[in-house]
Each structure stands twice: as structure tokens, then as C-alpha cells.
Write an enzyme that holds these catalytic residues in place. Structure first.
Site, PDB file in Angstrom:
ATOM      1  CB  CYS A  59      -0.960  -0.070   1.180  1.00  0.00           C
ATOM      2  SG  CYS A  59      -2.209   1.236   1.215  1.00  0.00           S
ATOM      3  CG  ASP A 114      -4.908  -0.445  -6.179  1.00  0.00           C
ATOM      4  OD1 ASP A 114      -5.532   0.551  -5.768  1.00  0.00           O
ATOM      5  OD2 ASP A 114      -3.832  -0.818  -5.693  1.00  0.00           O
ATOM      6  CG  HIS A 146      -5.304  -1.170  -2.458  1.00  0.00           C
ATOM      7  ND1 HIS A 146      -4.118  -0.709  -2.944  1.00  0.00           N
ATOM      8  CD2 HIS A 146      -5.354  -0.830  -1.151  1.00  0.00           C
ATOM      9  CE1 HIS A 146      -3.462  -0.098  -1.955  1.00  0.00           C
ATOM     10  NE2 HIS A 146      -4.197  -0.167  -0.867  1.00  0.00           N
TER      11      HIS A 146
END
Length: 176
Positions: A59, A114, A146
Site C-alpha cells: 500500500c 486498484d 488493493h
């Protein structure tokens, strides 16, 4: 910045992001994160000795890993980034711009679902990696969302998580 609730529960994910976490993430600019990266690497070297290191991020951590690779060439030999968001922006301090200064090998595993790293940004990242002449993998994991490595969330994708582990192990074995 860690969630205090199970993000799989109804409303927990929305509440977590409404808590201002993205403001805190945005505040982690290179001038704030760079000195921390240097301090962590110094501490690692004090305990493990000099030598090439690998950094990896998930992330927002992928942005930090990429920046660290460019900040510490010759020290950072491997950079892994998985379901990273915002790796390519129009800003003067966009993480992908740090690749040009690095000496690292890179491995990226992007989620095809994502919004924080759309396919056009994946392609721009590929161009930066090629322009810098850095060895790399820059792959899109079909069907992954994601956060696919996070087993404690509804985004977890076992196949994508296992693929990322194999890619990361390969990167570290080659580069270190």
C-alpha cells in the site's frame, strides 16, 4: 494508522478511512520520511553489518520503499512493492522519479482492481524502470483487489498473496 476494527465488518472500512488516515498518509512527504529511512538503515547496519539490503512496502509503504531505493543507492539492492498506490503522480516528488537515482532491482505486483494505481500509472512506472535501466518485474495480478496480501481483510486473495511471496523471495534471492 492501523485500523482498530476488523475491516471485513460492515461499515468498518468506511469508518477507518473517514478517520483521517489518508490525511496522515499524505503528510508522509519525502522530507519527513527520508530521515526516518536513513535512521532505520543505520540501525539495521549497526546490528546486521554493512551490505546490500532489501526494502519492501505494501500500500503506501510501496511509495516509501521506492523512495528509499532512490535515496540510498548502493545500499538498497532490492525494492519490492505490492498493491502500492500513488507510485506515479504529477508531483515533483512522485515516487517513481526516485528510480532514476537507484541501483536496486525492483519487483511490483499491482492489483488490477486498484483505483490507487490504474493501468496507465503501471505503464508509466514501467517506462521509468526501463529508462533507468533497472532490472525489474512490474506485473498486474488479474482479479486482485488493493490489499490482496492482507489476510485479515475482505480484500485478501490467496492466489495473489502466494504469487507475491514467490516474487518477493525471488527478488531477495537474486539481489541479496
Amino acid at each position: 494508522m492501523a485500523p482498530q476494527a476488523d475491516l471485513r465488518e460492515p461499515g468498518a472500512r468506511e469508518a477507518f478511512f473517514a478517520s483521517g488516515v489518508l490525511d496522515r498518509v499524505a503528510a508522509l512527504t519525502p522530507d519527513r520520511s527520508g530521515p526516518d529511512a536513513e535512521a532505520w538503515v543505520r540501525a539495521l547496519e549497526e546490528h546486521a553489518g554493512d551490505g546490500p539490503i532489501g526494502v519492501t512496502g505494501y500500500c503506501m509503504g510501496a511509495r516509501l520503499a521506492v523512495r528509499t531505493g532512490g535515496q540510498l543507492p548502493g545500499t538498497v539492492a532490492a525494492v519490492g512493492g505490492f498493491h502500492g498506490g500513488g507510485l506515479v503522480t504529477d508531483a515533483a516528488d512522485s515516487p517513481h522519479l526516485a528510480i532514476a537515482a537507484s541501483t536496486a532491482e525492483y519487483a511490483f505486483g499491482h492489483a488490477d482492481q486498484d483505483r490507487s494505481m490504474p493501468l496507465e500509472q503501471v505503464e508509466a512506472l514501467e517506462q521509468a524502470l526501463q529508462a533507468a535501466g533497472r532490472p525489474h518485474l512490474n506485473e498486474v495480478y488479474a482479479g486482485a483487489a488493493h490489499g490482496y496480501t492482507m489476510a485479515d481483510t475482505s480484500m485478501y486473495d490467496e492466489a495473489a498473496a502466494e504469487r507475491h511471496f514467490a516474487v518477493l523471495q525471488g527478488l531477495l534471492a537474486r539481489a541479496l
